[in-house]
Write an enzyme that holds these catalytic residues in place. Sequence first.
Site, PDB file in Angstrom:
ATOM      1  N   CYS A  56     -33.012 -30.701   0.035  1.00  0.00           N
ATOM      2  CA  CYS A  56     -31.952 -31.152  -0.841  1.00  0.00           C
ATOM      3  C   CYS A  56     -31.973 -32.673  -0.857  1.00  0.00           C
ATOM      4  O   CYS A  56     -32.302 -33.304   0.136  1.00  0.00           O
ATOM      5  CB  CYS A  56     -30.642 -30.625  -0.266  1.00  0.00           C
ATOM      6  SG  CYS A  56     -29.227 -31.149  -1.148  1.00  0.00           S
ATOM      7  N   ARG A 109     -30.741 -29.921   5.172  1.00  0.00           N
ATOM      8  CA  ARG A 109     -29.523 -29.092   5.259  1.00  0.00           C
ATOM      9  C   ARG A 109     -29.893 -27.745   5.864  1.00  0.00           C
ATOM     10  O   ARG A 109     -30.092 -26.756   5.157  1.00  0.00           O
ATOM     11  CB  ARG A 109     -28.877 -28.944   3.874  1.00  0.00           C
ATOM     12  CG  ARG A 109     -28.348 -30.273   3.371  1.00  0.00           C
ATOM     13  CD  ARG A 109     -27.734 -30.148   2.014  1.00  0.00           C
ATOM     14  NE  ARG A 109     -26.448 -29.479   2.035  1.00  0.00           N
ATOM     15  CZ  ARG A 109     -25.756 -29.195   0.933  1.00  0.00           C
ATOM     16  NH1 ARG A 109     -26.223 -29.524  -0.242  1.00  0.00           N
ATOM     17  NH2 ARG A 109     -24.592 -28.583   1.019  1.00  0.00           N
ATOM     18  N   ARG A 133     -22.915 -29.618 -12.816  1.00  0.00           N
ATOM     19  CA  ARG A 133     -22.791 -28.584 -11.780  1.00  0.00           C
ATOM     20  C   ARG A 133     -21.396 -28.577 -11.174  1.00  0.00           C
ATOM     21  O   ARG A 133     -20.941 -27.560 -10.666  1.00  0.00           O
ATOM     22  CB  ARG A 133     -23.803 -28.846 -10.654  1.00  0.00           C
ATOM     23  CG  ARG A 133     -25.230 -28.673 -11.066  1.00  0.00           C
ATOM     24  CD  ARG A 133     -26.120 -28.820  -9.871  1.00  0.00           C
ATOM     25  NE  ARG A 133     -25.593 -28.049  -8.758  1.00  0.00           N
ATOM     26  CZ  ARG A 133     -25.871 -28.264  -7.481  1.00  0.00           C
ATOM     27  NH1 ARG A 133     -26.681 -29.228  -7.154  1.00  0.00           N
ATOM     28  NH2 ARG A 133     -25.348 -27.517  -6.548  1.00  0.00           N
ATOM     29  N   ASP A 172     -18.275 -36.123   0.426  1.00  0.00           N
ATOM     30  CA  ASP A 172     -18.406 -35.905  -1.019  1.00  0.00           C
ATOM     31  C   ASP A 172     -17.742 -37.003  -1.844  1.00  0.00           C
ATOM     32  O   ASP A 172     -17.806 -36.972  -3.073  1.00  0.00           O
ATOM     33  CB  ASP A 172     -17.824 -34.533  -1.417  1.00  0.00           C
ATOM     34  CG  ASP A 172     -18.711 -33.394  -0.950  1.00  0.00           C
ATOM     35  OD1 ASP A 172     -19.870 -33.640  -0.574  1.00  0.00           O
ATOM     36  OD2 ASP A 172     -18.244 -32.235  -0.956  1.00  0.00           O
ATOM     37  N   LYS A 200     -14.347 -26.393  -7.046  1.00  0.00           N
ATOM     38  CA  LYS A 200     -15.663 -25.731  -7.051  1.00  0.00           C
ATOM     39  C   LYS A 200     -15.983 -25.161  -5.683  1.00  0.00           C
ATOM     40  O   LYS A 200     -16.379 -24.007  -5.544  1.00  0.00           O
ATOM     41  CB  LYS A 200     -16.738 -26.752  -7.456  1.00  0.00           C
ATOM     42  CG  LYS A 200     -18.161 -26.336  -7.100  1.00  0.00           C
ATOM     43  CD  LYS A 200     -19.182 -27.383  -7.469  1.00  0.00           C
ATOM     44  CE  LYS A 200     -19.513 -28.405  -6.416  1.00  0.00           C
ATOM     45  NZ  LYS A 200     -20.431 -28.007  -5.354  1.00  0.00           N
ATOM     46  N   ASN A 201     -15.792 -25.990  -4.649  1.00  0.00           N
ATOM     47  CA  ASN A 201     -16.240 -25.566  -3.317  1.00  0.00           C
ATOM     48  C   ASN A 201     -15.311 -24.541  -2.666  1.00  0.00           C
ATOM     49  O   ASN A 201     -15.663 -23.943  -1.652  1.00  0.00           O
ATOM     50  CB  ASN A 201     -16.429 -26.793  -2.412  1.00  0.00           C
ATOM     51  CG  ASN A 201     -17.658 -27.586  -2.821  1.00  0.00           C
ATOM     52  OD1 ASN A 201     -18.449 -27.120  -3.632  1.00  0.00           O
ATOM     53  ND2 ASN A 201     -17.808 -28.784  -2.273  1.00  0.00           N
TER      54      ASN A 201
HETATM   55  C1  EPZ Z   1     -20.316 -28.009   1.995  1.00  0.00           C
HETATM   56  O1  EPZ Z   1     -21.702 -27.876   2.198  1.00  0.00           O
HETATM   57  C2  EPZ Z   1     -20.116 -28.476   0.572  1.00  0.00           C
HETATM   58  N1  EPZ Z   1     -20.675 -27.484  -0.334  1.00  0.00           N
HETATM   59  C3  EPZ Z   1     -20.772 -29.827   0.359  1.00  0.00           C
HETATM   60  O2  EPZ Z   1     -20.470 -30.268  -0.950  1.00  0.00           O
HETATM   61  C4  EPZ Z   1     -20.196 -30.833   1.354  1.00  0.00           C
HETATM   62  O3  EPZ Z   1     -20.875 -32.054   1.233  1.00  0.00           O
HETATM   63  C5  EPZ Z   1     -20.328 -30.295   2.780  1.00  0.00           C
HETATM   64  O4  EPZ Z   1     -19.746 -28.975   2.888  1.00  0.00           O
HETATM   65  C6  EPZ Z   1     -19.664 -31.183   3.809  1.00  0.00           C
HETATM   66  O5  EPZ Z   1     -18.291 -31.280   3.546  1.00  0.00           O
HETATM   67  C7  EPZ Z   1     -19.956 -26.407  -0.676  1.00  0.00           C
HETATM   68  O6  EPZ Z   1     -18.850 -26.183  -0.206  1.00  0.00           O
HETATM   69  C8  EPZ Z   1     -20.530 -25.495  -1.684  1.00  0.00           C
HETATM   70  P1  EPZ Z   1     -21.922 -28.254   6.098  1.00  0.00           P
HETATM   71  P2  EPZ Z   1     -22.261 -27.182   3.535  1.00  0.00           P
HETATM   72  O7  EPZ Z   1     -22.619 -27.010   6.563  1.00  0.00           O
HETATM   73  O8  EPZ Z   1     -21.302 -26.169   3.993  1.00  0.00           O
HETATM   74  C9  EPZ Z   1     -25.063 -29.596   9.362  1.00  0.00           C
HETATM   75  C10 EPZ Z   1     -20.915 -31.076  -3.108  1.00  0.00           C
HETATM   76  O9  EPZ Z   1     -21.332 -32.171  -3.582  1.00  0.00           O
HETATM   77  N2  EPZ Z   1     -25.451 -28.190   9.460  1.00  0.00           N
HETATM   78  O10 EPZ Z   1     -20.471 -28.360   6.343  1.00  0.00           O
HETATM   79  O11 EPZ Z   1     -23.650 -26.762   3.262  1.00  0.00           O
HETATM   80  C11 EPZ Z   1     -25.398 -30.205   8.001  1.00  0.00           C
HETATM   81  O12 EPZ Z   1     -26.757 -30.599   7.927  1.00  0.00           O
HETATM   82  C12 EPZ Z   1     -21.546 -30.479  -1.884  1.00  0.00           C
HETATM   83  O13 EPZ Z   1     -19.998 -30.422  -3.629  1.00  0.00           O
HETATM   84  C13 EPZ Z   1     -26.298 -27.805  10.466  1.00  0.00           C
HETATM   85  O14 EPZ Z   1     -26.750 -28.602  11.284  1.00  0.00           O
HETATM   86  O15 EPZ Z   1     -22.221 -28.393   4.534  1.00  0.00           O
HETATM   87  C14 EPZ Z   1     -24.423 -31.356   7.923  1.00  0.00           C
HETATM   88  O16 EPZ Z   1     -24.917 -32.422   8.701  1.00  0.00           O
HETATM   89  C15 EPZ Z   1     -22.737 -31.227  -1.415  1.00  0.00           C
HETATM   90  N3  EPZ Z   1     -26.643 -26.481  10.551  1.00  0.00           N
HETATM   91  C16 EPZ Z   1     -23.190 -30.798   8.630  1.00  0.00           C
HETATM   92  O17 EPZ Z   1     -23.660 -29.695   9.415  1.00  0.00           O
HETATM   93  C17 EPZ Z   1     -26.163 -25.548   9.683  1.00  0.00           C
HETATM   94  O18 EPZ Z   1     -26.492 -24.357   9.833  1.00  0.00           O
HETATM   95  C18 EPZ Z   1     -22.103 -30.305   7.701  1.00  0.00           C
HETATM   96  O19 EPZ Z   1     -22.666 -29.508   6.670  1.00  0.00           O
HETATM   97  C19 EPZ Z   1     -25.277 -25.950   8.686  1.00  0.00           C
HETATM   98  C20 EPZ Z   1     -24.936 -27.299   8.571  1.00  0.00           C
END
Ligand code: EPZ
Length: 423
Positions: free
Chosen positions: A118, A123, A402, A310, A21-22
Amino acid sequence: MDKFVVYKSKLSGEVKISGSKNAALPIMAATLLTDQDCLIYNVPDLKDVKTMIGILEGLGKKIKLNRGTLSVKSNKIKKTKNFIAPYNLVRTMRASFCCLGPLLAKLKKAKVALPGGCVIGPRPVDLHIKGLRDLGADITIERGYCQAKAKKLKGTHIYLGGAFGSSVLATANVLMAAVLAEGDTVIEHAACEPEIECLVLFLKKIGARIEGEGTPILKIRGVKKLSGCEFKIIPDRIEAGTFIAASLATKSPITIKGANPLHLTSVIETARRIGAEIKIDKDSTIFIKPAKKLKPVNITTFPFPGFPTDLQAQFMACLCLAEGISLIAEKIYPDRFMHVAELNRMGASIQRNGPYAIIEGKEKLYGAEIMASDLRASAALVIAGLASEGNSQILRVYHIDRGYEKIISKFRKLNGKIKREKQ
Ligand code: EPZ
């Protein structure tokens, strides 16, 4: 609304892993970068994929999903109108925010709803915005929308690390904008997740010039135009890890087909520490034979190649049945613990303290009425249900639809006693 009824089960047999999915979602967004047709294979049939199809259709693409093959054809995108990804779609799926980079690169203009809060914690999207601003975009946040425009995007050196390390979707967004920018871009502290590596391979296949996939430094040489392609999505490592956790918790040997073990090193290592014999065939088939008694372990979630956030909830469900005390440190989403209270309702003994959870293993869990809060927490509750005495009713399972393709039929094929009913 549907619920799942889950009974204690002994699993056996083999399960085939679906496409990721991701990986699929950002690649679908990346088709906005080209006017030519793309044929993408191994796309899972999921609610999130349908949401992304809705967004792309709203932006002028013609899309068909048929037995895992996604065909994306382009109507010419009307510059003045179709650069908007609306809130009613974005609010249901954060991944839609990664239409921002491609729209900006292709149309020099984009308006994408800001994703809201969320259940797994705050996030933010500051890294997405910072990276795109570094490329020369003028970005404003107004009335819940992120509005971006640029006369042209210009390659530059971008540091994309944040307080919690790299960001998967910020890397995707900035990378997709950089491929059509003028000149060279370097993204430092890029996410190394296999899903980003897969996106880079897709972008290269449509003509982008990128080096460094799978590493924290991506080097991009902007090109003027991209083409179409045929491409296959990688297997879903989180789905595979979920079945590994289910095998452990139910103490049932199972076989996993179609996963990529190289994407699962930390997970397989953790499963071995908990007490599973795991063998991997030359064709990547994974055989898991759990021990009769599970050992407690400490797990810390990290960006890839570390243990994935995840899979934190699903492995917590296993550790509830280990002989001793385990500690889970959640370093990516420190508030991703909604499943703790539900597992405790099933007889688990978990104490949460900030980003840590202390799990005192119990001999048995007991079926209960429980509430799914997000996608991965739902999977954890299914696992706990399969390993509990009696039966469990899991409410609000729309979350699981989802992100897990045919979850009920896959567990049933493994002899899991699980059914879907109206809530
Ligand atoms: C991706 O989300 C995945 N979603 C998430 O999977 C997954 O949990 C996550 O990566 C971490 O591996 C998809 O790929 C669609 P991040 P993403 O930006 O990219 C912080 C699932 O269940 N951050 O890598 O949104 C954030 O808060 C989902 O399939 C900032 O600070 O996650 C977190 O602490 C849930 N500023 C860390 O970085 C930003 O602008 C990593 O989040 C962006 C993120």
